[in-house]
Design an enzyme around this catalytic site. Structure first.
Site, PDB file in Angstrom:
ATOM      1  N   SER A 190      -2.843  -5.704  33.808  1.00  0.00           N
ATOM      2  CA  SER A 190      -3.366  -6.203  32.539  1.00  0.00           C
ATOM      3  C   SER A 190      -4.883  -6.256  32.410  1.00  0.00           C
ATOM      4  O   SER A 190      -5.378  -6.723  31.378  1.00  0.00           O
ATOM      5  CB  SER A 190      -2.813  -7.611  32.289  1.00  0.00           C
ATOM      6  OG  SER A 190      -3.306  -8.518  33.251  1.00  0.00           O
TER       7      SER A 190
ATOM      8  N   THR B  23       0.394  -7.016  23.998  1.00  0.00           N
ATOM      9  CA  THR B  23      -0.976  -7.457  23.742  1.00  0.00           C
ATOM     10  C   THR B  23      -1.480  -6.993  22.383  1.00  0.00           C
ATOM     11  O   THR B  23      -1.009  -5.971  21.853  1.00  0.00           O
ATOM     12  CB  THR B  23      -1.922  -6.905  24.836  1.00  0.00           C
ATOM     13  OG1 THR B  23      -3.269  -7.178  24.495  1.00  0.00           O
ATOM     14  CG2 THR B  23      -1.771  -5.398  24.970  1.00  0.00           C
ATOM     15  N   ASP B  24      -2.469  -7.712  21.842  1.00  0.00           N
ATOM     16  CA  ASP B  24      -3.096  -7.272  20.598  1.00  0.00           C
ATOM     17  C   ASP B  24      -3.991  -6.056  20.802  1.00  0.00           C
ATOM     18  O   ASP B  24      -4.396  -5.407  19.831  1.00  0.00           O
ATOM     19  CB  ASP B  24      -3.893  -8.411  19.954  1.00  0.00           C
ATOM     20  CG  ASP B  24      -4.995  -8.980  20.850  1.00  0.00           C
ATOM     21  OD1 ASP B  24      -5.130  -8.533  22.010  1.00  0.00           O
ATOM     22  OD2 ASP B  24      -5.709  -9.891  20.391  1.00  0.00           O
ATOM     23  N   GLU B  25      -4.284  -5.712  22.049  1.00  0.00           N
ATOM     24  CA  GLU B  25      -5.175  -4.582  22.306  1.00  0.00           C
ATOM     25  C   GLU B  25      -4.570  -3.243  21.896  1.00  0.00           C
ATOM     26  O   GLU B  25      -5.284  -2.252  21.755  1.00  0.00           O
ATOM     27  CB  GLU B  25      -5.597  -4.560  23.771  1.00  0.00           C
ATOM     28  CG  GLU B  25      -6.406  -5.786  24.158  1.00  0.00           C
ATOM     29  CD  GLU B  25      -7.135  -5.642  25.478  1.00  0.00           C
ATOM     30  OE1 GLU B  25      -7.568  -4.518  25.789  1.00  0.00           O
ATOM     31  OE2 GLU B  25      -7.278  -6.654  26.181  1.00  0.00           O
TER      32      GLU B  25
ATOM     33  N   TYR C 142      -5.466   0.684  29.666  1.00  0.00           N
ATOM     34  CA  TYR C 142      -4.562  -0.476  29.631  1.00  0.00           C
ATOM     35  C   TYR C 142      -3.865  -0.582  28.287  1.00  0.00           C
ATOM     36  O   TYR C 142      -2.635  -0.686  28.209  1.00  0.00           O
ATOM     37  CB  TYR C 142      -5.332  -1.756  29.918  1.00  0.00           C
ATOM     38  CG  TYR C 142      -4.596  -3.005  29.489  1.00  0.00           C
ATOM     39  CD1 TYR C 142      -3.354  -3.326  30.027  1.00  0.00           C
ATOM     40  CD2 TYR C 142      -5.137  -3.848  28.519  1.00  0.00           C
ATOM     41  CE1 TYR C 142      -2.659  -4.463  29.634  1.00  0.00           C
ATOM     42  CE2 TYR C 142      -4.450  -4.995  28.115  1.00  0.00           C
ATOM     43  CZ  TYR C 142      -3.212  -5.297  28.672  1.00  0.00           C
ATOM     44  OH  TYR C 142      -2.533  -6.411  28.273  1.00  0.00           O
TER      45      TYR C 142
ATOM     46  N   LYS D 268       0.218  -0.191  27.354  1.00  0.00           N
ATOM     47  CA  LYS D 268       1.022  -1.211  26.684  1.00  0.00           C
ATOM     48  C   LYS D 268       1.578  -0.688  25.358  1.00  0.00           C
ATOM     49  O   LYS D 268       2.717  -0.996  24.986  1.00  0.00           O
ATOM     50  CB  LYS D 268       0.195  -2.469  26.459  1.00  0.00           C
ATOM     51  CG  LYS D 268      -0.147  -3.231  27.727  1.00  0.00           C
ATOM     52  CD  LYS D 268       1.092  -3.693  28.486  1.00  0.00           C
ATOM     53  CE  LYS D 268       1.795  -4.841  27.788  1.00  0.00           C
ATOM     54  NZ  LYS D 268       2.942  -5.363  28.598  1.00  0.00           N
TER      55      LYS D 268
ATOM     56  N   ASN E  73      -5.959 -13.078  23.469  1.00  0.00           N
ATOM     57  CA  ASN E  73      -6.433 -13.429  24.812  1.00  0.00           C
ATOM     58  C   ASN E  73      -5.977 -14.815  25.232  1.00  0.00           C
ATOM     59  O   ASN E  73      -6.239 -15.797  24.538  1.00  0.00           O
ATOM     60  CB  ASN E  73      -7.964 -13.380  24.859  1.00  0.00           C
ATOM     61  CG  ASN E  73      -8.497 -11.976  24.961  1.00  0.00           C
ATOM     62  OD1 ASN E  73      -8.012 -11.071  24.298  1.00  0.00           O
ATOM     63  ND2 ASN E  73      -9.512 -11.780  25.782  1.00  0.00           N
TER      64      ASN E  73
ATOM     65  N   LYS F 295     -10.577 -12.592  35.058  1.00  0.00           N
ATOM     66  CA  LYS F 295     -10.650 -12.764  33.614  1.00  0.00           C
ATOM     67  C   LYS F 295     -11.881 -13.581  33.235  1.00  0.00           C
ATOM     68  O   LYS F 295     -12.413 -14.366  34.025  1.00  0.00           O
ATOM     69  CB  LYS F 295      -9.379 -13.438  33.097  1.00  0.00           C
ATOM     70  CG  LYS F 295      -8.096 -12.685  33.415  1.00  0.00           C
ATOM     71  CD  LYS F 295      -8.019 -11.353  32.680  1.00  0.00           C
ATOM     72  CE  LYS F 295      -6.639 -10.702  32.881  1.00  0.00           C
ATOM     73  NZ  LYS F 295      -6.506  -9.455  32.110  1.00  0.00           N
TER      74      LYS F 295
ATOM     75  N   VAL G 143     -22.320 -10.934  31.321  1.00  0.00           N
ATOM     76  CA  VAL G 143     -21.793 -10.807  29.966  1.00  0.00           C
ATOM     77  C   VAL G 143     -22.048  -9.386  29.485  1.00  0.00           C
ATOM     78  O   VAL G 143     -23.188  -8.911  29.497  1.00  0.00           O
ATOM     79  CB  VAL G 143     -22.469 -11.825  29.017  1.00  0.00           C
ATOM     80  CG1 VAL G 143     -21.942 -11.648  27.588  1.00  0.00           C
ATOM     81  CG2 VAL G 143     -22.228 -13.248  29.502  1.00  0.00           C
TER      82      VAL G 143
END
Length: 370
Positions: A86, A133-135, A159, A163, A188, A198, A215
């Site tokens: 993931s 997932t929303d991805e 990834y 999915k 998320n 993560k 970041v």
């Protein structure tokens, strides 16, 4: 009573779902299967294994013979499929592993369930929940409406593509074979027991150790944050009361950019040190131990390839049809999560040793500050 198979049950969402299921439906028989790769950790499940509340099996969902034996022995009527690779960054460096687990593994599990349920003549009362997932929907612009269940699939990472492929396999099994399956696409997750690769646990642990907080880009990428407890409650609602063949989006309704999230984590750690002076002795390398802000550790690094700008979930269908709504606000849930990691140092120190540290070096070692 149902006989339930939970795949990936030693992962972050998986182990939280095991506890949620055990509490909500104590009469059900639970079997947890997990390949125990780097992201798995069964510490929170050990009491349930010891007292016989669950059966734990170390195994791969790509092992057809194992799945056949487990279905024959346990006669599962529910499958909650959470086993997956993931992490987006890992999919960029090793995409093949994601295809093996997320695509071929899902196919093997679907076939095992279908074959067993047909032979046992229980197809009409069995349920297969595929957690996605929303991805798969790709990236939103800053003013675009949130993803709905009818949003087109536009995956931008290996990834997300893996999915999306597994989602399509599930849909094909429903349409072609009458598989009693449902799909959820979530935003998320965050909360206790999340692997430190993560964003949120990574930043908490790095801040406590006085390490840079990397970041990506300028930190403007936006995610919709969902507390894992709300996610698990939604999964329980969908598998028991959702309409088979349907997809339900699960979102937290908490859009935040990464810069804001990391800043909040820093502020919460700073306040925790002010409130608990004993933390300074335990985490002497943390800036907060000497009265400085953890925000001084924030370091902007080269963005990752194909980084989606924004995700947002419209969970209207879930709330309208099933009455499932999130109850954990983001700042409250984030504060709870920060304090969980402060109180579970042994857990995360075990996780970040060895192979995990090699991964951090590999993933972030080549990135340069911007």
């Amino acid at each position: 009573m149902q006989s339930v198979l939970i795949t990936g049950g030693a992962g972050f969402v998986g182990q939280n779902l095991v506890h949620t299921w055990r509490a909500a439906r104590p009469a059900d028989r639970l079997t947890v299967v997990d390949a125990m790769t780097y992201a798995a950790n069964i510490r929170s499940l050990e009491p349930l294994i010891a007292d016989g509340s669950i059966q734990f099996v170390k195994g791969d969902i790509g092992d057809a013979a194992l799945l056949q034996r487990l279905f024959e022995e346990n006669r599962f009527t529910r499958v909650a499929h959470l086993a997956a690779e993931s992490h987006v960054d890992r999919s960029i460096t090793d995409p093949e592993a994601f295809l093996q687990t997320n695509v071929l593994g899902t196919f093997t599990l679907l076939k095992a369930a279908l074959d067993h349920w047909r032979a046992a003549s229980v197809l009409d009362r069995a349920r297969f929940l595929h957690v996605s997932t929303d991805e798969v929907y790709g990236s939103l612009g800053w003013t675009d409406p949130a993803f709905t269940e009818s949003s087109p699939y536009r995956p931008n990472s290996p990834y997300a593509a893996s999915k999306a492929s597994s989602d399509h396999l599930v849909r094909a099994f429903v349409a072609t074979y009458g598989m009693p399956a449902l799909i959820t696409n979530c935003s998320n997750n965050y909360g206790p027991y999340q692997h430190p690769e993560k964003l949120i646990p990574l930043m908490i642990i790095h801040a406590l150790e006085g390490k840079p907080l990397p970041v990506y880009g300028d930190g403007s990428n936006v995610r919709d944050w969902l507390h894992v407890s709300d996610h698990c409650e939604a999964l329980m609602s969908v598998i028991e009361r959702g309409r088979t063949g349907e997809t339900y989006n699960v979102g937290g309704g908490n859009e935040r950019n990464n810069r804001n999230v990391v800043g909040l984590i820093c502020d919460m750690i700073d306040r925790a040190f002010d409130a608990e002076p004993s933390l300074a002795a335990r985490f002497a390398s943390c800036p907060a131990a000497s009265g400085r802000s953890c925000r001084t550790l924030i370091t902007y690094v080269t963005d990752r390839p194909g980084h989606d700008h924004r995700y947002a979930i419209d969970a209207t269908k879930l709330s309208t049809e099933l009455g499932s709504r999130c109850s954990v606000g983001f700042e409250g849930g984030l504060s709870q999560t920060v304090h969980w990691y402060l109180g579970h140092e042994t857990w995360w120190r075990d996780v970040i040793s060895g192979a995990y540290q090699a991964w951090i070096d590999k993933n972030y070692g080549f990135r340069i500050a911007v």
